[in-house]
Structures are given as structure tokens and as C-alpha cells.
Design an enzyme around this catalytic site. Structure first.
Site, PDB file in Angstrom:
ATOM      1  N   ASP A 262       0.940  -1.372  -0.056  1.00  0.00           N
ATOM      2  CA  ASP A 262       0.109   0.036  -0.103  1.00  0.00           C
ATOM      3  C   ASP A 262       0.993   1.265   0.080  1.00  0.00           C
ATOM      4  O   ASP A 262       1.983   1.447   0.506  1.00  0.00           O
ATOM      5  CB  ASP A 262      -0.844   0.021   1.205  1.00  0.00           C
ATOM      6  N   GLU A 299       1.578  -0.041  -4.955  1.00  0.00           N
ATOM      7  CA  GLU A 299       0.624   1.040  -5.074  1.00  0.00           C
ATOM      8  C   GLU A 299       1.347   2.093  -4.944  1.00  0.00           C
ATOM      9  O   GLU A 299       1.957   2.673  -3.868  1.00  0.00           O
ATOM     10  CB  GLU A 299      -0.362   1.075  -4.268  1.00  0.00           C
TER      11      GLU A 299
END
Length: 606
Positions: A262, A299
Site C-alpha cells: 500500500d 501501489e
């Protein structure tokens, strides 16, 4: 931690105690008060206590006489993020996937079809065991990899998981660590790989006790969540190992095939090697040891292929990265929304003065990024770098029409299917599923699910619950929403309404889309030109005014009519076969391909 020892890193402590309570039987509640034992100081700030036997224990640590706190490396928190940890032997599971060598005959994630799901809303029960019952649906769809949103323990029972505070623990409400092992094993038996979403850039607002143990955070860098995780300041060696060991553990002890990392741009690290490069190298070594591919998917907001450049060439070494530019371009072309960060993707801006939304879409489908050294108006600066099409494969970028972010961060969690016609969704699906990129489907998208995916939490602290509730409503009120229309994240009904309805895939109005998605993925699997990630072999033609676009991948062509009326899309080539179509069978003649409004066909030429 070894099976016979409890250990914790607390480098600044003068003394550390462990409080232990035997647990009688699996899942039982302790019946006695905890016993306190002094731990022994060791090298590098580590403290240990040797267990007298292998009895399951509930345990917590007290640093310098402070309140008992759960283990920063706890695998199981059955009492919640504030309670004692429970010992868990990850090696006790008897695995039956010894022959597993990774998805699609050992090729891993790149080029496959990923399916993003949230365990807490994938089924009404919201558990790993309940999710297993629906794996056959994913196999029939043509999925290669199941991407599971974060399962690290967080405050309360229901939430998205991005506010986790115990990265080593598996959320108890989902079934705990043993249930996750069963889920991964079941996926492998169905031929599905598993990608786990992990969050190393911050911890959530409740149950975060790391700073009481040592310098896990640093003021040297700041992030949107406050001080950064300490990756390069004093004491960072053990914090880095806390991150790296966690990642490798999912591969080794839980047989996970990939990790989705993330917001890696918030991993602030000025040391060498960068934490991502170190993770890449250590993951590659473990993959060789285990004899199967292990993938890392980032990401990243940077729009820079350095993320997927090998570490040997000075890059971060990630296998692939999410590509929001493709999503934004598809979304604007299909919905016409231009607010916020969508503005650049409508064209006619400093970022893209050349044309409108179809020209932007054509660029992203060919080049991966819109912002590749151009001005990003919503960021207020030049952003990104071009992708070297000769050096990079399209498989190193994930393309998608929906994600948890792009749905759940809308005020009501409404899906794109609430805004566009079935034909428009079919166009979007064909363009990204048959693009040169690795494709990702968001749960329920494939049958045009009517259920939203709203933002929800279940914090126990009223002050925190009210802060989340009022903050979310104020955010959307600033964008013109009536506060009463924004769901209360703390209301159990918000989560309940977001649970998939598994009757829908078989119902009229839904089954047709599911059938089309299966068609598209079958084309992706069976047509070599589509399976390729060669960006240089991809071309896009379009007519901005007439609203048609053609994506060509060698001899395979996605011919799409985004206009609301029937028209002939100019097309030259001897059509050998119609591989898939949304509406009526297309009429192909010397003029081109006649399609209904909001229609798409996939053609193969000779």
C-alpha cells in the site's frame, strides 16, 4: 520468536516483564489471572523469556512497569488490538499444496487476471471459511490471483483494514491466522494464487503501541498520517527487519504468492538500499529457496517505472504496480465526470491539450501513464516519467475499471455501474481486460453488482467513531453533498449494505455481464496477441467526435462504440472471427463494423 521462547525488541527499556496466562483448549478463554515473569536482556535491545512447555498462552509485555501491551509481532489477537496476544505455531498446519508452483504454470502474477476482494463483505459471514465456498465462481470467471484486502488486526470487527495496527496478526473476526492458512490452501487447490494487501507506511489510530517499545517512528519524515515509519533514522535496522520479516513470513508460513504494498511512496527512506529494493532482493532469494514465483505489487503515486525496474539496474525491483491513470482515463471516457483529479483526463488541459477524453484514453492504453513528465493540474506540478516501451512490459502495470479506493472513496460507495449503462461497462471491461496490462477485477464488478462498497468502520472508542463520522461527512459536504446522504461509517448497516448478494450472478440484468466478462477473459487466455504484454505491438485509433475507439493487439481488435446511437465504426481488415460481442452480432462489411449504441465487439483478422 522460537516456539519455546517469547521475545520482544525494546532497546531503551531498563526492564521488561511478560504476563502469561495458559489457555485450556483451542479458542478457550483464560480462567486464571496472568503470571508476571521478568524477561532476560539480550543483544541489540532484545528481551526473551523461555516458555516452560508448549501450552498455548495468552501473553503481553510490560515495558518498565507500564501497562501490558500486545506483542508487536503477535500472530493472533483474539481479544482485540488492546488485549493480550495468543501464541500461534504457524508450522502446525499440515499443508497439502506441496505441488503448487504458482499461478498459470509458475508464471506468477504478471499478465494474469487479478480479483480484488474484501473478506469482510465478500460474504455475509465475512470470514475466510465462508469465502472458500465461492472460489469456484472465480475459477469459472477465469481469475488467476485472488487479491485480499488487508487482514492485519485493526480496531473493532469490521473495517477496510487500512487502519491495521498489528501487521503480523490476522484479524480475529475473519477467522484468525489458522483460517487464513486454510483459505490460501483452498485457493491453491482451485488453481488460484493469493496476493495479500499489506500496509507498512502507517498504523491505525487505535491500538498502536509500537512507540512504547522502541523507535518505530521518526520525525525526520512526515506522512499524511503523521511521523513516518522509521526506515532510515537511529534504531531503523530493527524496524526495517520488522517490515521485511513480516513480508517474508506471509510467503513462507502462509504460502501467499504475492504482496500488494500500500502507498509505497509514503515509505520514506533515504538510506541505501531502499527498503523496497531490499525487500525485492530478499523476496527473490526466498522464491529460489521455495521453488515458486513470489511477486511484489506496488501501489505508487509517482508514475515512475523505477518501481518496476530491477534492482540490478538501480530500480525498486517490484514485479508490477497499480496504474490509476488507466482507471481515470476509462472513468472519464465512460462517465463524463471531470471533478478533482479526473479533470486532466478529460483533455484540453495543460496536462493534455491535444484533445479530449478518448485521446487521453488512447495514450494511457498505449503508454501506461498520462502524467509522464507532464503537468498534473490537481497536483500543481510536473509529474511522472515516460515508460520505456522497449524495456518495460505492459504486464508490469495493473489496469482496472474499479478498485476498493475508486468505489469506496466515493460519498456513498456507488459503483461505476450505477452511473453508466451495461453497454458502457462492457466497453470499459473489453478495453482493460484485453489491454497489454495485467488486469484486475473488483469483486462483484463482473456481474454488475447492485451492492455498494461504502467506507465503514467499527471503532469501539466513541471519540474516534465521532471523528471518523464527522470528518467523512464534512469532506463530502465540501464537495456539495448533503451530509444526511453520506452513510455513517460506524453504522453496522453501512457494512451490511456493502456485502455482495450472491443471488445476483444468476439473475437477469447481472448474468449477461458475467457471461461477457467470462468471454473476454477467455479471449485473453487463448489469443497470443492479447496475452502479450508488448506495448510496442499495441495501437489505438479513435474519433473523438463520433465517439468510437479501436484497441488493436496484433490480429485482435476491440471495436467500441461509446456513442448512444448505432453507427458504423470504420474498420479495415479481413475479419476471420468474432471472438466476443456485447450486443447483437456486429455487422461487418466494406464500410466497417456496425454496432449499436454503447456496444463493443472483439474481432480477429486474418
Amino acid at each position: 520468536m522460537t516456539p519455546d521462547t517469547l521475545s520482544v525488541w525494546a532497546p531503551n527499556a531498563s526492564h521488561v516483564d511478560v504476563l502469561v496466562t495458559p489457555v485450556e483448549g483451542h479458542g478457550a478463554e483464560p480462567t486464571t489471572a496472568p503470571e508476571r515473569h521478568a524477561m532476560t536482556a539480550g543483544d541489540g535491545g532484545w528481551w526473551t523469556w523461555r516458555r516452560p512447555d508448549d501450552t498455548t498462552l495468552d501473553y503481553s509485555f510490560s515495558v518498565d512497569g507500564g501497562d501490558p501491551r500486545p506483542d508487536p509481532r503477535a500472530a493472533w489477537l483474539p481479544h482485540g488490538v488492546h488485549g493480550a496476544a495468543r501464541t500461534f505455531d504457524a508450522t502446525a498446519h499440515s499443508w497439502s499444496d506441496e505441488d503448487w508452483r504458482g499461478t498459470r504454470e509458475g508464471r506468477g502474477v504478471p499478465g494474469g487476471v487479478v480479483y480484488e476482494l474484501h473478506i469482510g463483505t465478500f460474504t455475509a459471514e465475512g470470514t475466510f471459511d465462508a469465502a472458500i465456498a465461492h472460489l469456484k465462481h472465480l475459477v469459472d470467471l477465469g481469475v488467476d490471483v485472488v487479491e485480499v484486502m488487508p487482514v492485519a488486526a485493526f480496531g473493532g470487527t469490521h473495517g477496510w483494514g487500512y487502519d491495521g495496527v498489528a501487521p503480523y496478526a490476522v484479524q480475529h473476526a475473519y477467522g484468525g491466522p489458522a483460517a487464513f492458512q486454510r483459505f490460501v490452501e483452498a485457493c491453491h487447490h482451485q488453481g488460484l494464487g493469493v496476493c495479500l494487501d499489506v500496509v507498512y507506511n502507517h498504523l491505525g489510530p487505535t491500538g498502536n503501541y509500537l512507540a512504547e517499545f522502541g523507535p518505530y517512528f521518526t520525525d525526520t519524515h512526515t506522512t499524511p498520517w503523521g511521523p513516518a515509519v522509521n526506515l532510515d533514522a537511529e534504531g531503523s535496522h530493527e524496524v526495517r527487519r520488522w517490515v521485511l520479516d513480516n513480508a517474508l513470513r506471509w510467503f513462507r508460513d502462509f504460502h501467499v504468492d504475492a504482496l500488494r504494498l500500500d502507498a509505497v511512496h509514503e515509505l520514506r527512506d533515504e538510506s541505501q538500499p531502499h527498503i523496497l529494493a531490499q525487500l525485492s532482493d530478499e523476496t527473490a532469494s526466498l522464491a529460489e529457496q521455495l521453488g515458486r514465483p513470489l511477486d511484489l505489487i506496488a501501489e505508487s503515486d509517482l508514475n515512475d517505472a523505477v518501481m518496476v525496474t530491477p534492482t540490478s539496474e538501480g530500480g525498486r525491483g517490484m514485479t508490477a504496480q497499480w496504474d490509476d491513470d488507466i482507471h481515470h482515463a476509462l472513468h472519464v471516457a465512460l462517465t463524463g465526470e471531470t471533478q478533482g483529479y479526473y479533470a486532466d483526463f478529460a483533455g484540453g488541459t495543460e496536462a493534455w491539450p491535444e484533445g479530449g477524453p478518448l485521446s487521453v484514453l488512447a495514450k494511457t492504453l498505449s503508454d501506461a501513464f498520462l502524467h509522464d513528465g507532464r503537468v498534473s493540474t490537481f497536483r500543481g506540478q510536473v509529474w511522472g516519467a515516460p515508460v520505456d516501451q522497449a524495456a518495460r512490459s505492459g504486464h508490469q502495470f495493473l489496469a482496472y475499471l474499479q478498485t476498493h479506493d475508486q468505489v469506496g472513496n466515493r460519498a456513498t460507495g456507488d459503483r461505476i455501474s450505477d452511473q453508466i449503462s451495461p453497454g458502457q461497462q462492457a466497453v470499459g471491461a473489453a478495453l482493460y481486460l484485453l489491454s497489454p496490462f495485467t488486469a484486475m477485477v473488483f469483486m462483484g464488478e463482473e456481474w454488475r453488482a447492485s451492492t455498494p462498497f461504502a467506507f465503514f468502520t467499527s471503532f469501539e472508542e466513541e471519540w474516534l467513531a465521532e471523528a471518523v463520522r464527522s470528518g467523512r461527512r464534512a469532506e463530502f459536504a465540501a464537495h456539495g453533498w448533503n451530509e444526511a446522504d453520506v452513510p455513517d461509517p460506524q453504522d453496522p448497516a453501512t457494512r451490511a449494505h456493502s456485502v455482495l448478494d450472491w443471488r445476483e450472478p444468476y439473475a437477469p440484468g447481472h448474468n449477461e455481464m458475467l457471461h461477457f466478462y467470462r468471454q473476454l477473459i477467455r479471449v485473453r487466455r487463448t489469443q497470443p496477441d492479447v496475452a502479450s504484454g508488448d506495448l510496442q505491438a499495441t495501437s489505438v485509433t479513435f474519433d473523438e467526435d463520433a465517439r468510437w475507439i479501436i484497441l488493436s493487439r496484433g490480429a485482435v481488435h476491440v471495436v467500441a462504440n461509446l456513442a448512444g446511437r448505432s453507427q458504423v465504426v470504420p474498420f479495415a481488415g479481413e475479419v476471420e472471427h468474432v471472438l466476443a460481442s456485447w450486443g447483437r452480432a456486429p455487422i461487418v462489411d466494406a464500410e466497417g463494423v456496425r454496432l449499436d449504441g454503447h456496444d463493443v465487439a472483439v474481432l480477429r483478422t486474418s
